[in-house]
Scaffold this motif. Structure first.
Motif, PDB file in Angstrom:
ATOM      1  N   ASN A 746       8.079  -6.607  -5.516  1.00 58.92           N
ATOM      2  CA  ASN A 746       7.810  -5.183  -6.088  1.00 58.92           C
ATOM      3  C   ASN A 746       6.450  -4.561  -5.269  1.00 58.92           C
ATOM      4  O   ASN A 746       5.936  -3.348  -5.850  1.00 58.92           O
ATOM      5  CB  ASN A 746       7.421  -5.426  -7.496  1.00 58.92           C
ATOM      6  N   THR A 747       6.083  -5.112  -4.524  1.00 56.78           N
ATOM      7  CA  THR A 747       4.619  -4.941  -3.536  1.00 56.78           C
ATOM      8  C   THR A 747       4.832  -4.488  -2.221  1.00 56.78           C
ATOM      9  O   THR A 747       3.883  -3.678  -1.501  1.00 56.78           O
ATOM     10  CB  THR A 747       3.449  -5.721  -3.960  1.00 56.78           C
ATOM     11  N   VAL A 748       5.758  -5.150  -1.714  1.00 55.25           N
ATOM     12  CA  VAL A 748       5.887  -5.288  -0.080  1.00 55.25           C
ATOM     13  C   VAL A 748       5.819  -3.824   0.407  1.00 55.25           C
ATOM     14  O   VAL A 748       5.474  -3.054   1.345  1.00 55.25           O
ATOM     15  CB  VAL A 748       7.053  -5.963   0.456  1.00 55.25           C
ATOM     16  N   PHE A 749       6.747  -2.686  -0.215  1.00 50.58           N
ATOM     17  CA  PHE A 749       7.169  -1.532   0.239  1.00 50.58           C
ATOM     18  C   PHE A 749       5.774  -0.620  -0.021  1.00 50.58           C
ATOM     19  O   PHE A 749       5.629   0.436   0.615  1.00 50.58           O
ATOM     20  CB  PHE A 749       8.391  -0.751  -0.286  1.00 50.58           C
ATOM     21  N   ALA A 750       4.890  -0.869  -1.327  1.00 49.20           N
ATOM     22  CA  ALA A 750       3.924  -0.164  -1.541  1.00 49.20           C
ATOM     23  C   ALA A 750       2.638  -0.400  -0.578  1.00 49.20           C
ATOM     24  O   ALA A 750       1.723   0.228  -0.689  1.00 49.20           O
ATOM     25  CB  ALA A 750       3.454  -0.276  -3.017  1.00 49.20           C
ATOM     26  N   ASP A 751       2.628  -1.765  -0.034  1.00 47.37           N
ATOM     27  CA  ASP A 751       1.519  -1.952   0.740  1.00 47.37           C
ATOM     28  C   ASP A 751       1.653  -1.556   2.318  1.00 47.37           C
ATOM     29  O   ASP A 751       0.808  -1.766   3.041  1.00 47.37           O
ATOM     30  CB  ASP A 751       1.605  -3.477   1.032  1.00 47.37           C
ATOM     31  N   THR A 752       2.630  -0.821   2.449  1.00 42.34           N
ATOM     32  CA  THR A 752       2.494   0.102   3.682  1.00 42.34           C
ATOM     33  C   THR A 752       1.958   1.402   3.667  1.00 42.34           C
ATOM     34  O   THR A 752       1.354   1.803   2.537  1.00 42.34           O
ATOM     35  CB  THR A 752       4.025   0.363   4.113  1.00 42.34           C
ATOM     36  N   VAL A 753       1.360   2.034   4.994  1.00 46.04           N
ATOM     37  CA  VAL A 753       0.658   3.207   5.012  1.00 46.04           C
ATOM     38  C   VAL A 753       1.482   4.356   4.233  1.00 46.04           C
ATOM     39  O   VAL A 753       0.922   5.228   3.691  1.00 46.04           O
ATOM     40  CB  VAL A 753       0.362   3.584   6.272  1.00 46.04           C
ATOM     41  N   GLU A 754       2.913   4.214   4.299  1.00 51.16           N
ATOM     42  CA  GLU A 754       3.534   5.218   3.666  1.00 51.16           C
ATOM     43  C   GLU A 754       3.648   5.066   2.139  1.00 51.16           C
ATOM     44  O   GLU A 754       3.636   6.110   1.326  1.00 51.16           O
ATOM     45  CB  GLU A 754       4.956   5.541   4.032  1.00 51.16           C
ATOM     46  N   GLY A 755       3.531   3.895   1.640  1.00 53.73           N
ATOM     47  CA  GLY A 755       3.558   3.710  -0.021  1.00 53.73           C
ATOM     48  C   GLY A 755       2.138   3.846  -0.373  1.00 53.73           C
ATOM     49  O   GLY A 755       2.012   4.305  -1.644  1.00 53.73           O
ATOM     50  N   GLN A 756       1.096   3.977   0.499  1.00 51.92           N
ATOM     51  CA  GLN A 756      -0.465   4.251   0.256  1.00 51.92           C
ATOM     52  C   GLN A 756      -0.392   6.009   0.273  1.00 51.92           C
ATOM     53  O   GLN A 756      -1.877   6.158  -0.130  1.00 51.92           O
ATOM     54  CB  GLN A 756      -1.375   3.442   0.836  1.00 51.92           C
TER      55      GLN A 756
END
Length: 775
Positions: A746-756
């Motif tokens: 649930n966090t791997v995609f949010a920890d990218t620069v696009e997710g941020q």
């Protein structure tokens, strides 16, 4: 007939009539059917009709629709004696309309927002209707039986239509005006203004819908693909005929139920437990801090160059089910996405056009020269809605992401492309239908038993709600003159048939929201409320009319009495509008800090906030400071010319070479089909197109019987399972502020620069800015 035989093989003809034994006459009819349904793309059907005119007029299919999609979904019979106008239908329909409108209004205030669809209401209506038939005594009230027998298909269809006219596209557009006015402009005109506004904006389109009936409802070629899913779902519930299809013997109802349950259960994984399955941009997980990798392959703010997802919401959430439109439509969308968003957009971005490298490559937000969200309050005089030129010059011009800017250009092109394409490619068909020269199909013949709605009924509706609209804008200080209202309605009327024809053939809606904003920005600059009203009366009048016509076609397919359908649509729309205003007003007092960014339960009014920002950008700043000569986005105006010319090029090529592959390219769909980017991304559209082509082209061609029997049941099951699962997750978790489990999935995609949301190439240091020297 020899020309027809040369177009299609006997095997294909046999497929079309589902392997029935054919004599010579039946075979000829089957050949015609195949030519009409498969060789003829609805977008360019006039060309094939011209080539085969003699055969087309000499041979007709008398016992069914000439279109395979319609034959696969709509019964070609009618039980004239089925009760339609029942107390049961009215009570269940109005009750579910009230609940649906109330919940949608409340959900629209929440972030993230959610919308209940017609299918949620339809599937609730079925057990309620059956329960009523089982337990309610059969007594008469005012001469009408309280329980006229089993809950039937026509009652179910009428209840579904009540829902569709009210919240098919979410809450009424007018509620966003009121939220912007009441909560962001801090201006409240009270209940009277609210009710007049929502009734006039929701109902005036109904008066226009009647003038298109001959073309958009009675014409067999106007198939309305979305209605085919609705008819399949409804008939699955009530008429569960079964026959083998490519070795599959399961009934359509049982197939639908399995798909529905599977979709409901599965969405808990990508929607809550394992969200990386939804944003499955695994390449960005390998290089989470690499900006270019995230821009090219990102699913949230990137270009989604590897569009693999395990979430039906990502596939169908923005655009709708890819199992519905014809393969030619899907192909036009795919071509648009590849050329515009995988070729043109990267070229513009990496060449730093419009200072693009300082911004995300794809975002629906607006930015200032400091890489921050544009603060509209800095460019208006305190306590007013008046544009402050000096403050604007001291603050910043408005910047858009590359995909957002291009989306405006595509919107400009789609408007003129729609007009020109409709005139060139469908003008003859429209005239033929108006003159009643188009061949009637079985559904027209069955509907001939029912009394039609006189056109003066629609005229009275238009006059009543036009007067109500004048009372709305003249009774309060709106700065919106009557002549501007007339212009807005003329725009809606001019585009009614072109938009309706494109939607009826391709399931793609051409929205007038951008062009109405553009026009009013030049007509009445600096007037935020006037801009919102003009946009609503221009865009939503047209959109509501299309929704009403769509439901008329559903009633045509379901053999509903037209006069009863008219009454149902009108009554449900008025009732639903009042319910929405009541819930909106209730929320003002019941929800503390409503629409504030730090609202404890996330009732931050995201839709109203977007509407408010648009009113400032288009109404206060105005398009002249964005698109006029010498301004940053001036080049986008040339899309108007491109949109007008390209359909002419297609038409000329096809006049010379009728069988050219270009016949599959529909320019209105090319320009408007990707209209949800942003906030959607090419990741969504890539997955959408892949699924659509697999089912609409490959499976339909290779396993035609399976496609005929199960395709629309599959679409309905996936959509409804997703809707119910999303609703439960939203109500049980989002409204109670329960967070999803915190783990890698649930966090791997949010920890990218696009997710941020920091996937841009040039990052400014504190105090730095970018952009032109003057604006």
């Amino acid at each position: 007939m020899e020309k027809l035989r040369s177009v299609i093989s006997k095997d294909a003809a046999l497929d079309t009539v589902e392997s029935k034994r054919l004599d010579a006459g039946e075979y000829d009819a089957a050949v015609l059917s195949v030519v009409k349904s498969q060789e003829f793309d609805p977008v360019t059907s006039h060309l094939e009709k011209d080539i085969l005119e003699d055969e087309y007029t000499a041979i007709t299919v008398e016992d069914d629709s000439p279109y395979a999609e319609v034959r696969a979904s709509v019964p070609s019979t009618d039980d004239f004696d089925l009760p339609q106008n029942t107390i049961r239908m009215w009570v269940i329909g109005m009750l579910l309309t009230m609940i649906g409108c109330g919940m949608n209004t409340l959900f629209s205030l929440h972030s993230p927002s959610f919308s209940i669809t017609m299918y949620v209401t339809s599937i609730l209506a079925w057990p309620l209707g059956r329960f009523w038939a089982w337990c309610v005594p059969n007594v008469s009230i005012f001469g009408m039986p309280l329980n006229p027998g089993p809950f039937n298909l026509k009652e179910h269809a009428l209840i579904s239509i009540m829902a569709n006219v009210n919240f098919a596209g979410g809450t009424a557009y007018a509620t966003d005006i009121l939220l912007s006015q009441n909560k962001f402009y801090l201006q409240d005109y009270g209940w009277g203004f609210d009710i007049l506004l929502i009734l006039s904006t929701q109902c005036i389109g109904f008066g226009l819908a009647g003038i298109t009936k001959k073309v958009l409802v009675e014409s067999p070629s106007m198939i309305w693909p979305q209605n085919l899913v609705a008819t399949t779902f409804l008939t699955n519930m009530h008429v569960n005929e079964n026959h083998p299809a490519n070795g599959w013997r399961i009934s359509r109802l049982l197939f639908f139920l399995f798909v529905f349950i599977g979709s409901f259960v599965w969405y808990w994984f990508p929607g809550y437990l394992f969200q990386a399955l939804s944003y499955f941009s695994w390449i960005t997980w390998i290089a989470p801090k690499n900006v270019i990798v995230n821009q090219i392959f990102g699913a949230q703010t990137g270009l989604g160059l590897f569009p693999l997802t395990f979430d039906w919401m990502q596939v169908a959430g923005y655009i709708g089910s890819p199992l519905i439109p014809p393969a030619g439509t899907i192909g036009s969308i795919l071509l648009s996405m590849v050329i515009i968003f995988w070729v043109v957009v990267p070229g513009l971005y990496y060449s730093n056009t419009w200072y693009a490298k300082y911004l995300p490559i794809s975002s629906s937000g607006s930015f200032d020269r400091f890489q921050e969200t544009y603060n509209v309050h800095k460019i208006i005089k305190p306590g007013t809605l008046t544009f402050d030129k000096k403050a604007y010059e001291a603050y910043s011009p408005l910047f858009l992401s590359t995909t957002f800017a291009i989306s405006y250009g595509l919107s400009f092109a789609s408007i003129l492309a729609t007009l020109v394409h409709t005139a060139l490619f469908h003008g003859k068909d429209i005239i033929a239908q108006l003159q009643q020269r188009e061949k009637r199909d079985v559904h027209n013949r069955l509907m001939a038993r029912y009394k039609e709605v006189p056109e003066w009924w629609y005229a009275i509706v238009f006059v009543i709600f036009f007067a109500m609209a004048i009372a709305t804008i003249e009774g309060w200080e709106t700065e919106f003159p009557v002549w501007a209202l007339v212009v807005a309605l003329l725009i809606a009327i001019v585009f009614l048939l072109p938009v309706g024809v494109i939607f009826a053939l391709t399931n793609m809606a051409v929205g007038l929201n951008v062009v109405t904003e553009f026009i009013i920005g030049y007509m009445l600059p600096g007037k935020g409320l006037a801009m919102m009203l003009f946009k609503t009366f221009g865009y939503i009048t047209n959109s509501q009319a299309i929704y009403f016509v769509q439901d008329m076609k559903l009633g045509h397919y379901m053999k509903l009495a037209p006069r009863l359908l008219f009454t149902v649509q009108m009554s449900a729309t008025i009732w639903g509008s009042i319910v929405q205003i009541a819930v909106l007003r209730w929320s003002y007092g019941a929800i503390e800090n409503l629409c504030q960014p730090d609202q404890a339960s996330h009732f931050t009014c995201p839709n109203g906030k977007v509407f408010f920002n648009a009113s400032i950008i288009w109404g206060v700043i105005g398009p002249q400071r964005q698109f006029s000569s010498g301004q940053l986005y001036y080049g986008l105006l040339f899309f108007f010319l491109i949109g007008a010319l390209l359909p002419v090029v297609n038409w000329l090529i096809l006049k010379k070479w009728p069988n050219s592959p270009i016949r599959w390219l529909n320019w209105p769909v090319f320009f408007s089909g990707t209209g949800y980017i942003p906030p959607a991304t090419p990741y969504n559209y890539g997955a959408y197109c892949m699924v659509g082509l697999i089912f609409g082209w490959w499976i339909k061609k290779k396993y035609f019987h399976w496609w005929v029997k199960y395709n629309y049941s599959l679409s309905a099951g996936l959509d409804i399972g997703l809707a119910w699962s999303s609703l439960i997750i939203f109500c049980c978790l989002s409204l109670t502020n329960t967070d999803a489990p915190v783990w890698w999935g649930n966090t791997v995609f949010a920890d990218t620069v696009e997710g941020q949301n920091i996937a841009w190439i040039h990052t400014l240091l504190p105090g730095e800015s970018f952009g032109p020297a003057k604006w």
